[in-house]
Write an enzyme that holds these catalytic residues in place. Structure first.
Site, mmCIF file in Angstrom:
data_model
loop_
_atom_site.group_PDB
_atom_site.id
_atom_site.type_symbol
_atom_site.label_atom_id
_atom_site.label_comp_id
_atom_site.label_asym_id
_atom_site.label_seq_id
_atom_site.Cartn_x
_atom_site.Cartn_y
_atom_site.Cartn_z
ATOM 1 N N SER A 25 0.840 -1.191 0.000
ATOM 2 C CA SER A 25 0.000 0.000 0.000
ATOM 3 C C SER A 25 0.884 1.253 0.000
ATOM 4 O O SER A 25 1.598 1.471 -0.977
ATOM 5 C CB SER A 25 -0.951 -0.057 1.200
ATOM 6 N N ASP A 79 -9.457 -6.020 -4.569
ATOM 7 C CA ASP A 79 -9.007 -4.849 -3.809
ATOM 8 C C ASP A 79 -9.816 -3.665 -4.323
ATOM 9 O O ASP A 79 -9.796 -3.363 -5.506
ATOM 10 C CB ASP A 79 -7.507 -4.635 -4.055
ATOM 11 N N HIS A 82 -7.964 -5.528 -0.092
ATOM 12 C CA HIS A 82 -6.721 -4.798 0.187
ATOM 13 C C HIS A 82 -6.028 -5.324 1.443
ATOM 14 O O HIS A 82 -4.804 -5.282 1.546
ATOM 15 C CB HIS A 82 -7.028 -3.310 0.344
#
Lengths: 347, 347
Positions: B140, B294, B323
């Site tokens: 991320s 995601d 995610h």
């Protein structure tokens, strides 16, 4: 009563009112002197068998779906009598801001999808004398009403087209409703629902609008800068010119009434809470319409319900507009939806 | 200075500090007496060529990625020296709440992904004497740092594995950051960033957590009631026991510092704003890792960047955790990610 000029004939007309009287709600409460606002396009024939019911989504009015109706379109008023009933609590029908007395604002009773459908049935049968509908359709919360119709009154609904919505609100959708409702309620001006001025909740409505912007179109829409196609020079301009502009004239409590209704939508109650059995009650020829890349009603959720409907097909319409493909802002979205209506009505 | 017990050795240790001194930022500002908190697992060999850099995500610390490290795992401390640098503004390193004087709280300067990477390079080269990394990876916002490394210092990075993140923050992701940041700032206790008590912003952190819950796992996760697999009896219990519990001990301004950094992440600046040319600078053998379903870093966004990286593969890991597959809460998610690291390190 708050005199919100957004919810008027000037903005959303022409529409009529049907007086439901003191209307018995599913919750056991009575909605006092209830008025159902509805629009009609075309004429009911003598046999009263050419009616189409087009139900309305969250935050929408009958006006917002009008572009699907017209000569040469699938929903042709020369052929059909198309009736668009506005939601109870939707701003035009009886709603928290336009009712006086003890039921105003925070005193507004709990309304369910089932209540809307019961009110619509009263309008169709008692006012119009309709016993059979050629088609019931609606988008998003309109799909919830469409399912409620097809499950509850299977003999009245010849064809059904629930669009980007479900018969039972999913857990993720319920969370979505909570997040955007909380965004609205976070505005101090909302004041627990006790605001006294029209357009008090501008900040909250902007926050709610941003949550809709986040989930309403798909990520690819933004990454490919599709706002240009809608005439906006930047993402920020689309946020302001489209999403904020859409929600800011509305009444906060009317939106929250609809939100609660959305979250509690559940037509499985007609089969003792068994969703599969409820869906099996549907007799209508049904097109379950889903929008590809819809982030809050994903194709999977639509497909899950469609497979239990006997005479049904799943129609997946590709669009980078995601859930908001239904607004028909892109010509190809409108064409795909119109063609689907055409195909269903000719079957 | 707010004494937040969450950001301590007791909760997130062991970790060390590297003194960056008065640290020049990309914005032109100086971060006074900056401290970079980092954790080390394993030992640097004499050739100083067995190092792995594992960067940290939004709201996370070096501790949160520790489960990927261990004997027999891909990131084996018997073999590699694994260094996990905490983000500037991430709570452990110098952050708005733990700095005194004019840079405290709302006086905290603007920090960029590039600043984190510059600080990390200083640590690696000046403190450790490392000139080549076997692998740079991160999830991320960690993927943003990974891209920044591979693009900016192509000769130092032998292998790269950006996980569920992009070299340039997408428009939709920027909107996502705005929505959750605004959810946090909507708490009156945030007070424009001038709160004076630890844990003032409980309401805002809960709102932010709900936005993460909405987008963090996929809709199917909720519809299939996968919270049961994580030990929660209901969706509400997962919201409280996982999402709220994760964010509520944190510092609001530290999260907002990271959020701004996330939104402005853009490694294309190393090629004059041309993302494609920037990605072409990467020399590392690269696995671009995406999580299926995601919702905020969709596979498509990862694939778009991967195709411009010369020596790369796109690895799509299926998980209903979306995610948040990276937390490895489901054993199969951990195994898939560990196997991918293993494969990359043996190539």
């Amino acid at each position: 009563m708050l005199n919100n000029k957004y919810y008027t004939q000037d903005q959303h007309g022409p529409y009529e009112f049907y007086a439901l009287g003191d209307f018995q709600l599913e919750s056991g409460e009575i909605l006092n002197n209830a008025q159902l606002a509805f629009a009609v396009h075309g004429k009911l024939n003598e046999a009263k068998d050419n009616a189409i019911l087009f139900t309305i989504m969250f935050s929408g009015t009958s006006k917002n779906m009008e572009h699907y109706i017209g000569a040469g379109k699938a929903l042709d008023p020369e052929k059909y009598c198309i009736i668009l009933p506005n939601q109870l609590g939707g701003g035009l029908s009886t709603s928290p801001h336009n009712i006086d007395g003890s039921q105003a604002m925070t005193g507004f009773p709990n309304i369910s999808i089932a209540d809307d459908v019961a009110a619509q049935r009263k309008l169709l049968t008692e006012y119009f004398g309709i016993q059979e509908l050629q088609l019931v359709t609606g988008w998003s919360m309109g799909a919830q009403q469409t399912y409620e119709w097809a499950i509850r009154y299977p003999d009245m609904v010849k064809r059904a087209a629930p669009i980007a919505g479900t018969a039972k609100c999913t857990s993720h959708d319920a969370l979505y409703v909570d997040v955007f409702s909380d965004a609205l309620k976070s505005d101090p001006a909302w004041n627990g629902g006790n605001y006294t001025e029209v357009h008090s909740c501008k900040l909250g409505l902007k926050r709610l609008a941003n949550v809709f912007a986040l989930m309403g179109c798909c990520t690819e829409f933004y990454n490919k800068e599709q706002w240009v196609k809608l005439g906006f020079g930047s993402m920020q301009k689309m946020l302001e010119g489209f999403w904020h502009a859409w929600f800011q004239p509305m009444d906060a409590n009317a939106l929250l009434t609809q939100a609660k209704k959305w979250k509690s939508g559940d037509s499985s109650k007609h089969a003792g809470g068994d969703l599969v059995q409820a869906l099996k009650r549907i007799k209508a020829k049904t097109y379950v319409i889903a929008f590809e890349q819809d982030m809050f009603v994903p194709v999977k959720d639509c497909k899950y319900e469609q497979k239990y409907i006997a005479n049904s097909e799943l129609i997946v319409i590709p669009s980078l507009m995601g859930h908001f493909a239904m607004l028909g802002l892109l010509e190809e979205d409108f064409a795909a939806i119109n063609d689907t209506f055409m195909s269903l009505l000719s079957s």
